[in-house]
Motif scaffolding. Structure first.
Motif, PDB file in Angstrom:
ATOM      1  N   LYS A   1       0.746  -1.292   0.027  1.00 35.10           N
ATOM      2  CA  LYS A   1      -0.082   0.125  -0.048  1.00 35.10           C
ATOM      3  C   LYS A   1       0.905   1.303   0.128  1.00 35.10           C
ATOM      4  N   PRO A   2       0.577   2.391  -0.626  1.00 36.71           N
ATOM      5  CA  PRO A   2       1.201   3.603  -0.601  1.00 36.71           C
ATOM      6  C   PRO A   2       1.795   3.975   0.953  1.00 36.71           C
ATOM      7  N   PRO A   3       2.882   4.531   1.068  1.00 36.71           N
ATOM      8  CA  PRO A   3       3.991   4.594  -0.121  1.00 36.71           C
ATOM      9  C   PRO A   3       4.714   3.686  -0.383  1.00 36.71           C
ATOM     10  N   PHE A   4       4.392   2.303  -0.024  1.00 39.93           N
ATOM     11  CA  PHE A   4       5.207   1.129  -0.231  1.00 39.93           C
ATOM     12  C   PHE A   4       4.797   0.460  -1.549  1.00 39.93           C
ATOM     13  N   ASP A   5       4.058   0.994  -2.496  1.00 33.61           N
ATOM     14  CA  ASP A   5       3.815   0.558  -3.778  1.00 33.61           C
ATOM     15  C   ASP A   5       5.110   1.049  -4.671  1.00 33.61           C
ATOM     16  N   TYR A   6       6.016   0.164  -4.422  1.00 34.50           N
ATOM     17  CA  TYR A   6       7.406   0.636  -4.760  1.00 34.50           C
ATOM     18  C   TYR A   6       7.537   1.160  -6.106  1.00 34.50           C
ATOM     19  N   SER A   7       7.076   0.280  -7.227  1.00 29.70           N
ATOM     20  CA  SER A   7       7.024   0.244  -8.612  1.00 29.70           C
ATOM     21  C   SER A   7       6.327   1.672  -8.863  1.00 29.70           C
ATOM     22  N   VAL A   8       5.244   1.712  -8.264  1.00 30.50           N
ATOM     23  CA  VAL A   8       4.502   3.027  -8.596  1.00 30.50           C
ATOM     24  C   VAL A   8       5.174   4.268  -8.462  1.00 30.50           C
ATOM     25  N   GLN A   9       5.642   4.425  -7.027  1.00 32.13           N
ATOM     26  CA  GLN A   9       6.756   5.333  -6.459  1.00 32.13           C
ATOM     27  C   GLN A   9       7.814   5.528  -7.619  1.00 32.13           C
ATOM     28  N   ALA A  10       8.477   4.701  -8.117  1.00 34.99           N
ATOM     29  CA  ALA A  10       9.617   4.488  -8.800  1.00 34.99           C
ATOM     30  C   ALA A  10       9.125   5.197 -10.176  1.00 34.99           C
ATOM     31  N   ARG A  11       8.324   4.861 -10.631  1.00 34.61           N
ATOM     32  CA  ARG A  11       7.851   5.370 -11.975  1.00 34.61           C
ATOM     33  C   ARG A  11       7.626   7.097 -11.879  1.00 34.61           C
ATOM     34  N   ASP A  12       6.872   7.262 -10.840  1.00 35.49           N
ATOM     35  CA  ASP A  12       6.353   8.776 -10.590  1.00 35.49           C
ATOM     36  C   ASP A  12       7.444   9.694 -10.329  1.00 35.49           C
ATOM     37  N   ILE A  13       8.613   9.103  -9.777  1.00 37.82           N
ATOM     38  CA  ILE A  13      10.013   9.753  -9.674  1.00 37.82           C
ATOM     39  C   ILE A  13      10.400  10.110 -10.856  1.00 37.82           C
ATOM     40  N   LEU A  14      10.691   8.990 -11.669  1.00 40.19           N
ATOM     41  CA  LEU A  14      11.253   9.188 -13.155  1.00 40.19           C
ATOM     42  C   LEU A  14      10.369   9.945 -14.092  1.00 40.19           C
ATOM     43  N   LYS A  15       9.052  10.004 -13.884  1.00 43.40           N
ATOM     44  CA  LYS A  15       8.231  11.036 -14.714  1.00 43.40           C
ATOM     45  C   LYS A  15       8.559  12.403 -14.287  1.00 43.40           C
ATOM     46  N   HIS A  16       8.903  12.842 -13.211  1.00 44.15           N
ATOM     47  CA  HIS A  16       9.126  13.988 -12.820  1.00 44.15           C
ATOM     48  C   HIS A  16      10.518  14.328 -13.135  1.00 44.15           C
ATOM     49  N   CYS A  17      11.405  13.570 -13.036  1.00 42.11           N
ATOM     50  CA  CYS A  17      12.888  13.515 -13.625  1.00 42.11           C
ATOM     51  C   CYS A  17      12.817  14.220 -15.085  1.00 42.11           C
ATOM     52  N   ILE A  18      11.946  13.781 -15.934  1.00 44.13           N
ATOM     53  CA  ILE A  18      12.173  14.341 -17.377  1.00 44.13           C
ATOM     54  C   ILE A  18      11.100  15.086 -17.683  1.00 44.13           C
ATOM     55  N   HIS A  19       9.964  15.173 -17.234  1.00 46.68           N
ATOM     56  CA  HIS A  19       8.770  15.843 -17.408  1.00 46.68           C
ATOM     57  C   HIS A  19       8.358  16.979 -16.875  1.00 46.68           C
ATOM     58  N   GLN A  20       9.011  17.413 -15.627  1.00 46.73           N
ATOM     59  CA  GLN A  20       8.872  18.229 -14.644  1.00 46.73           C
ATOM     60  C   GLN A  20       8.408  19.696 -15.114  1.00 46.73           C
ATOM     61  N   SER A  21       9.134  20.098 -16.382  1.00 52.10           N
ATOM     62  CA  SER A  21       8.455  21.436 -16.943  1.00 52.10           C
ATOM     63  C   SER A  21       7.066  21.337 -17.376  1.00 52.10           C
ATOM     64  N   GLU A  22       6.713  20.375 -17.722  1.00 47.25           N
ATOM     65  CA  GLU A  22       5.241  19.765 -18.150  1.00 47.25           C
ATOM     66  C   GLU A  22       4.282  19.627 -17.121  1.00 47.25           C
ATOM     67  N   MET A  23       4.648  19.357 -16.007  1.00 50.13           N
ATOM     68  CA  MET A  23       3.888  18.838 -14.659  1.00 50.13           C
ATOM     69  C   MET A  23       3.863  19.952 -13.667  1.00 50.13           C
ATOM     70  N   VAL A  24       4.755  20.750 -13.773  1.00 50.45           N
ATOM     71  CA  VAL A  24       4.826  21.747 -12.352  1.00 50.45           C
ATOM     72  C   VAL A  24       5.000  22.865 -12.821  1.00 50.45           C
ATOM     73  N   GLU A  25       4.254  24.030 -12.539  1.00 47.84           N
ATOM     74  CA  GLU A  25       4.539  25.391 -13.212  1.00 47.84           C
ATOM     75  C   GLU A  25       5.898  25.826 -12.600  1.00 47.84           C
ATOM     76  N   GLY A  26       6.709  26.357 -13.465  1.00 47.08           N
ATOM     77  CA  GLY A  26       8.220  26.894 -13.114  1.00 47.08           C
ATOM     78  C   GLY A  26       8.948  25.753 -12.785  1.00 47.08           C
ATOM     79  N   GLY A  27       8.762  24.348 -12.947  1.00 48.40           N
ATOM     80  CA  GLY A  27       9.596  23.455 -12.731  1.00 48.40           C
ATOM     81  C   GLY A  27      10.558  23.050 -13.976  1.00 48.40           C
ATOM     82  N   ASP A  28      12.012  22.619 -13.526  1.00 45.32           N
ATOM     83  CA  ASP A  28      12.765  22.178 -14.264  1.00 45.32           C
ATOM     84  C   ASP A  28      13.076  20.750 -14.365  1.00 45.32           C
ATOM     85  N   PRO A  29      13.274  20.029 -15.490  1.00 44.71           N
ATOM     86  CA  PRO A  29      13.570  18.476 -15.325  1.00 44.71           C
ATOM     87  C   PRO A  29      15.039  18.196 -14.930  1.00 44.71           C
ATOM     88  N   MET A  30      15.379  17.020 -14.500  1.00 42.63           N
ATOM     89  CA  MET A  30      16.637  17.020 -14.004  1.00 42.63           C
ATOM     90  C   MET A  30      17.520  16.253 -15.165  1.00 42.63           C
TER      91      MET A  30
END
Length: 376
Positions: free
Chosen positions: A144-173
């Motif tokens: 169960k969240p936050p121990f849904d490990y693979s879901v958490q991992a994919r969300d991290i990676l999504k932010h890493c390369i899509h931050q500017s699309e997902m968050v106002e003023g955000g920069d990708p890693m």
């Protein structure tokens, strides 16, 4: 070209080549893990309350995304779900950013009480968090969240390369043009030791399907980058680098400094897991030759990448020995096994600065023992 463990499930054990028994190797791994996590004097893992724990940077008296994600990788490799979950819950509770331009990222430094010392993230933390979480999902299954490990991992990676699309003023890693990981999201430069092509190969299998081509390309480009940033004579990588590979000065007078040491270790693990670019061995060969022919074991300094020693002593001499040895998984030169032997005889670091040295020590130990495993 010999294929790596990803294809063969065969992990090389270089200690066996020295005549060291599997039982001795297993004992050293167990003892090292016990020291880091449970020794009354020398540990740097501490439990917080009934359900959390943190890795202490003993030189700076804080908990860092680097160390927390390192600790999680150690725990998953050693099949310690209890420790893993404590570290992950601390990270999600105190480091994870719920709002603002860093939403979805992790603050790179917090106090041991969980108060943020900085808002910004350090991308090496995110890539280790994601990889450790994917491995945890495969070893133990998602909960169960936050121990849904693979879901958490994919969300991290999504932010890493899509931050500017997902968050106002955000920069990708990652830089979308050259596929390089950045030093921090806002920075138009990189840290060579952040480049982990062997992780990106696995992200290309495990991340959201639409992002898998990006990660495959990132692995290819990171291997190419290591060739242009590491010195052609010494094999040294700069601590920070422009995108064209040239050193960038930020904090320390030296160029080959603490972060830089990890590059040899990363090349070694990439060779053990994938071995897609055998020519990377030349970087480690040159690095091992430089240190074997120009220094005394353990008596190290800060250097320019040309190998010019500066007055400042190396802050983490144990880490240099450990990572140069781990590079032997890729190396082909005459000093290859000498570094493995030196490392085997090397004790863990004690005292105030033990955190960074001993993290890299443990990773190098697992790598050289053939026990740093892929879980798919």
């Amino acid at each position: 070209m010999d294929k790596g463990a990803f294809f063969t499930n065969n992990y090389p054990n270089l200690f066996i080549c020295l005549g060291i028994s599997e039982a001795e190797v297993d004992k050293k791994i167990k003892d090292t893990f016990e020291t880091i996590f449970f020794n009354a004097v020398e540990r740097f893992y501490f439990e917080k309350g009934e359900s959390m724990g943190y890795i202490l940077d003993t030189g700076n008296n804080d908990a860092r995304s680097e160390g927390m994600s390192y600790g999680m990788m150690m725990a998953v490799q050693m099949d310690r779900k209890d420790i893993f979950d404590r570290l992950w819950l601390f990270s999600k509770t105190y480091m994870y950013q719920e709002k603002g331009k860093y939403q979805g990222y992790f603050a790179w430094s917090v106090s041991t009480e969980g108060i943020k010392n900085a808002e910004g993230p350090a991308p090496d933390g995110e890539e280790y968090f994601a990889m450790a979480l994917f491995f945890a999902s495969k070893r133990w299954g998602d909960g169960k969240p936050p121990f849904d490990y693979s879901v958490q991992a994919r969300d991290i990676l999504k932010h890493c390369i899509h931050q500017s699309e997902m968050v106002e003023g955000g920069d990708p890693m990652w830089d979308s043009k050259n596929y390089y990981i950045k030093f921090v999201p806002e920075a138009p430069f990189t840290d060579p030791s952040y480049h982990l092509p062997h992780f990106y190969e696995l992200f290309a299998v495990m991340a959201d399907e639409k992002d898998r081509p990006f990660w495959k390309k990132a692995a290819e480009e990171s291997r190419k980058f290591l060739h242009i940033t590491c010195d052609k004579d010494t094999g040294m990588a700069p601590e920070y680098s422009e995108f064209d590979g040239t050193p960038k000065h930020l904090i320390n007078e030296g160029q080959f400094y603490s972060d830089s040491y990890r590059v040899a270790m990363n090349i070694g693990l990439d060779a053990a897991w994938f071995n897609r670019d055998e020519s990377l061995s030349g970087i480690v060969d040159r690095l091992q030759s430089y240190f074997s022919e120009n220094t005394k074991l353990g008596e190290y300094h800060s250097y320019t990448i040309k190998g010019e020693p500066l007055e400042q002593p190396a802050l983490h001499p144990v880490a240099i020995i450990a990572t140069n040895a781990a590079g032997s998984l890729a190396a082909k030169g005459k000093y290859r096994m000498e570094w493995v032997k030196n490392f085997w005889n090397l004790p863990l670091r004690k005292g105030e600065r033990r955190y960074y040295d001993n993290c890299l020590y443990f990773f190098s130990l697992l790598m050289l023992a053939g026990q740093y495993k892929i879980y798919l």
